[in-house]
Every structure is written in structure tokens, then in C-alpha cells.
Design an enzyme around this catalytic site. Sequence first.
Site, PDB file in Angstrom:
ATOM      1  N   LYS A 142       0.838  -1.200   0.000  1.00  0.00           N
ATOM      2  CA  LYS A 142       0.000   0.000   0.000  1.00  0.00           C
ATOM      3  C   LYS A 142       0.870   1.247   0.000  1.00  0.00           C
ATOM      4  CE  LYS A 142      -3.884  -2.324   2.181  1.00  0.00           C
ATOM      5  NZ  LYS A 142      -4.509  -2.798   3.408  1.00  0.00           N
TER       6      LYS A 142
ATOM      7  N   GLN B 127      -4.796  -1.411   9.575  1.00  0.00           N
ATOM      8  CA  GLN B 127      -4.697  -2.747   8.985  1.00  0.00           C
ATOM      9  C   GLN B 127      -5.316  -3.787   9.922  1.00  0.00           C
ATOM     10  OE1 GLN B 127      -3.382  -3.419   5.827  1.00  0.00           O
ATOM     11  NE2 GLN B 127      -4.210  -5.456   6.189  1.00  0.00           N
TER      12      GLN B 127
ATOM     13  N   ASP C 264     -11.241   2.798   4.106  1.00  0.00           N
ATOM     14  CA  ASP C 264     -11.635   1.391   4.006  1.00  0.00           C
ATOM     15  C   ASP C 264     -13.163   1.260   3.961  1.00  0.00           C
ATOM     16  OD1 ASP C 264      -9.837  -0.639   3.653  1.00  0.00           O
ATOM     17  OD2 ASP C 264      -9.314  -0.835   5.772  1.00  0.00           O
TER      18      ASP C 264
END
Length: 297
Positions: A54, A98, A121
Site C-alpha cells: 500500500k 490494517q 476502508d
Amino acid sequence: MGATVIDGKKFAAGVREQVAAHVTKLKSENGITPGLAVVLVGEDPASQVYVRSKGKQTVEVGMNSYEHRLDADTSEADLLALIAKLNNDPDVHGILVQLPLPAHLDSDLVINSIDPAKDVDGFHISNVGLLGTGQKSMVPCTPLGCLMMLREHHGSLSGLSAVVVGRSNIVGKPMAQLLLGDSCTVTIAHSRTKDLPEVVRQADIVVAAVGRPEMVTGDWIKPGATVIDVGINRIEGAEGKARLVGDCHYESCAAVAGAITPVPGGVGPMTIACLLANTLTACCRANDLAEPEGLTA
Ligand code: NDP
């Protein structure tokens, strides 16, 4: 005739190019550089690979990447304090924590502490509610990537029947909401669904997000249907070498389907591309600038 292969790798490269071009424009015309903060707690090897990837792709499209690596025993209070700091940092437009988090941390509490406008997200409860009610939201990356590929392949999805196999909060449910938003007739199937093959056989569009290697076979697929395989499963291949397979048995499904995403090289590459797209969208919204076209739901 075999199915058209939907090349997610190529599609993702196109999305990244679009994002990069828009970032260049933001920098030169508005003096703004979008920034993505990624928070990793602990040393889960798979998470480390994702976070590295990422960060690398964020920089490649011209955005700022801020990585925060915290010890596995970081307290909830310390993690929440970091998120509060990132929420208030005007250079940070997207925040991603994460997952999975270590067991002593409450994932829901942590995710819901992110400013919904920076929740790239799309897991914050406010974004879930906005998506469910058809309002502008941040959309989870993997389903967004699937939707983009479906729109590109079909043009309009209106009136098509779609079966989503899997009802997780990160893939199945938001995928179903997005398909409903595009006027598909949507069925969500799961482990308790009766006669799953027959349910799947009704679908013009099948999205498999199950986590069971090669579960969906060609005899479940309506001839000409589009198969989107979200699954990523590592199995033992020839000579004991690990290989990746999806939730669909590729060869048998491809023989019947009209179009199919491969694993690897299908949905997977789209997920990070959509994370970058979401960060750009968040940055444009934060600065009251026009959003890039085709990169949101
Ligand atoms: P979850 O484990 O959270 O959810 C799996 C879903 O599949 C559940 O709803 C479960 O039903 C359903 N299911 C399990 N077994 C069966 C069965 N035999 N028949 C029908 N339904 C079943 O997984 P995720 O949604 O997080 O992920 C799904 C897959 O997608 C995984 O392989 C994962 O690795 C992959 N993935 C890929 C991403 C990418 O970037 N390409 C991103 C995220 C995930 P029930 O609710 O009844 O238990």
C-alpha cells in the site's frame, strides 16, 4: 466459446493512472498532495506485506504515505490517541488501520474512532449506514473494485440478477448494497443457504466471497454469466508448492461463463487501486473540489 477474462491487473493499472493524473492536477492547480496514513499494529506477516505494498503504490501515484508501525502490545488508549491525531492532521486525507488487530484491541471501537470522512476502508458504521441508504459514503475497496469491473464489462447493470456468496461486513454485504444501488436484483447467499448451486445458477452475475478454495464449479454457473471471484486461498499445488486459487474452480467456470476474473490477477489488484481512489476522493471532498469521475460508486 471460452469466457472473456476480466484482467484485474490491467484494470487496476488504469485506475492508478487515472488517480496519478488527478493527483498531478491537484498538486499543480491547488497545491494539495493527498496523504494516506496506514496504521499497523503487531507483526502479522501477511499484514506487513499488504502495508508495504500500500505504501509503495501510494507513493507511486504521487501521494504522501505515512506509515505508523506499532508494537503488538500497544494499548487501546495509545492506538486511539494516534487515530485522534491523524483525524486532526490536515495533511492526512485517508486513514487505514490494517486488520486483523491483536486480540486485546476492540476492532469495532478502533474503526469507529476514525473520522468517517477519512475512513478510506469504508468500514466505519456511518459509512456502512450511508451506503445502505444510498447516500454518498466511503465505499469498501474490494467491493468497489468488483463494481468498477462489472460496470466496465456490462455498461449498465440494471435489471440483472446477482448472487453474492458470502455475507461478511467487508465484502459480501457492501457488495450486495452496491449491486442494489446499480439496480440489480440481488440475492445474498451464505453457509446456511439451501441448495446453493441452484441459487447461483439463477444469476447473471456471481460474486464469490467465501474463502473456500474452488467451491463454485462450472455446473453452478448459468451459461454466459459473469463470475467475479473475490476469494484468495493458498493451497498446496504440484510438488508441494503453494499456489493461489479463488473460491471458483477456474477452468470449469470459465468454460460456461461469459466473463470471469482470474485468481491471481482479478479482484486482488483492484483492492489497493481502489484504496488510492478512495484517498483521492476523500482529499477532494475535504477541499470542496470536484471528485474524479468513475472512481467512486
Ligand atoms: P469471511 O470469512 O468473513 O466470510 C465468508 C462468508 O462465506 C461468510 O458469510 C460465510 O457464511 C460464507 N460461507 C462460508 N462457507 C460457505 C459455504 N460452504 N457455502 C456458502 N457460504 C459459505 O470472509 P471475507 O468476506 O473476509 O473473505 C472472503 C474471501 O475473499 C476470502 O478468500 C478472502 O481471502 C478473500 N478476500 C479477498 C480480498 C481481495 O482483495 N481480493 C479482500 C478481502 C477478502 P456465514 O456468514 O453463514 O458463516
